[in-house]
Design an enzyme around this catalytic site. Sequence first.
Site, PDB file in Angstrom:
ATOM      1  N   TYR A 348       0.823  -1.217   0.000  1.00 13.35           N
ATOM      2  CA  TYR A 348       0.000   0.000   0.000  1.00 13.35           C
ATOM      3  C   TYR A 348       0.857   1.267   0.000  1.00 13.35           C
ATOM      4  O   TYR A 348       0.574   2.220   0.726  1.00 13.35           O
ATOM      5  CB  TYR A 348      -0.980  -0.020   1.180  1.00 13.35           C
ATOM      6  CG  TYR A 348      -1.705  -1.336   1.279  1.00 13.35           C
ATOM      7  CD1 TYR A 348      -2.607  -1.719   0.291  1.00 13.35           C
ATOM      8  CD2 TYR A 348      -1.454  -2.219   2.317  1.00 13.35           C
ATOM      9  CE1 TYR A 348      -3.251  -2.939   0.347  1.00 13.35           C
ATOM     10  CE2 TYR A 348      -2.097  -3.450   2.380  1.00 13.35           C
ATOM     11  CZ  TYR A 348      -2.999  -3.799   1.390  1.00 13.35           C
ATOM     12  OH  TYR A 348      -3.628  -5.018   1.432  1.00 13.35           O
ATOM     13  N   HIS A 349       1.888   1.253  -0.844  1.00  9.60           N
ATOM     14  CA  HIS A 349       2.715   2.433  -1.055  1.00  9.60           C
ATOM     15  C   HIS A 349       2.438   3.021  -2.442  1.00  9.60           C
ATOM     16  O   HIS A 349       3.338   3.575  -3.079  1.00  9.60           O
ATOM     17  CB  HIS A 349       4.196   2.083  -0.936  1.00  9.60           C
ATOM     18  CG  HIS A 349       4.608   1.687   0.448  1.00  9.60           C
ATOM     19  ND1 HIS A 349       5.876   1.226   0.741  1.00  9.60           N
ATOM     20  CD2 HIS A 349       3.922   1.686   1.624  1.00  9.60           C
ATOM     21  CE1 HIS A 349       5.951   0.959   2.039  1.00  9.60           C
ATOM     22  NE2 HIS A 349       4.778   1.224   2.587  1.00  9.60           N
ATOM     23  N   LEU A 350       1.210   2.925  -2.914  1.00  7.57           N
ATOM     24  CA  LEU A 350       0.858   3.435  -4.242  1.00  7.57           C
ATOM     25  C   LEU A 350       1.144   4.931  -4.326  1.00  7.57           C
ATOM     26  O   LEU A 350       0.761   5.704  -3.442  1.00  7.57           O
ATOM     27  CB  LEU A 350      -0.612   3.175  -4.533  1.00  7.57           C
ATOM     28  CG  LEU A 350      -1.021   1.706  -4.718  1.00  7.57           C
ATOM     29  CD1 LEU A 350      -2.522   1.587  -4.771  1.00  7.57           C
ATOM     30  CD2 LEU A 350      -0.384   1.128  -5.956  1.00  7.57           C
TER      31      LEU A 350
END
Length: 413
Positions: A348-350
Amino acid sequence: MLRTLPGKRYLHWMHRAYLGLFLAYLATPLLVVAVFAFNDSGIPSLPWRGATLDWFIGNGSSRTGMLFDREIAVSMGHSLFVALLVSVLSIVCGTTTAFLFDAQRGAVGVEVLVRGQRHRFGARREVVLSAGAVATPQLLQLSGVGDAALLQRHQIPVLQHAPAVGRNLQDHLCTSFFLRANRSTMNDQIRHPWQQARALLAYWFRRRGLLATTVKAGGFLSTAGPGGLPDVQLYFNPLSYQLPDNGGAPRLTPYSGYTIFFSPCRPSSRGSVQISSANVHEAPRIDPAYLSTGQDRQAAIAGARLVRSLLATRALAQVTAAAMQPVPAGDDDASLLQFVRAHSGSVYHLCGSCAMGSDARLAVLNNQLQVHGVSRLRVVDASVFPNITSGNINAPTMMVAEKAAALLLLHRP
């Protein structure tokens, strides 16, 4: 070899801050075992702030973002209450469906769906978009700012041809190794509801216990050997859980376990976010394009090989009962890559889908966070990153927000 920092010179404490650097508490002896495994692996040293630190321990010297703190929440809540009381601020909860523009392509407000009714809110100065690396490009495209061919395909009038909107999507791909331990781990400390309640109360009232720390060991390291730049982030967590195939929250495994994860730091793959229709409630098409470059595939293979070397150390072999998922069939590149493809996912490091840059054909924003081709519209979230950072993106995103606040104040009349 593992080297430690001299004394407490590089250890910091910042209490009641948005980002705290803190010393956590020793939660499980298994972390000590992990450190011995790191030593046995012979991983080369890497410089850190003038010292040498190969591995950080989540309960010794890790730098951790405090995502929530009761005192911070109370302070922020008080500030919001005062702002609402003196009519400085109004909060409306709804779904933004589009941005409103004037004839000169200047943003003048937003259209919001509130309880099934459409409302329009005007802006005297600017509109700020902070919806994240997925919803930000989606809203721009729905508002007519995006690739003209995509917009025309969904019968959306083109306000500004901006081919870079939704492109350049980046993320850290995380590969997980789940192991069953032959001794107690965090699973045994929070397995039952009463244990979870006790941990929650310990954190809420004393800021201690299992929930006061990430409880991890790990580090940034180079798979290229001595002299190489850090290219992999590795975590050790004395906890085992299962990820449902259909999504949802992780579930603790009913046995003692631990997990080793790794993520290549600088992926070169670039994905995209595109609307799938003109309906804001329909999810956009998200293509992260993981492992689409040879560089990323080689980084994943090197990371998997490194974890295998850690698992083969005497320290971890002595505490491991079994692997709880299929392990790589061999140490050859094809087997390791197949394992990565089967056992990896997003952390979840988009970011990067509305990147800054001077060329409007390749970027969405200028260096003032303003959207190319329109006026009075800024983007403030992780989508503005031209390149993903080597590690977690929480602190860099906060930095973007601080900079944006300064820019808004600088340009106020």
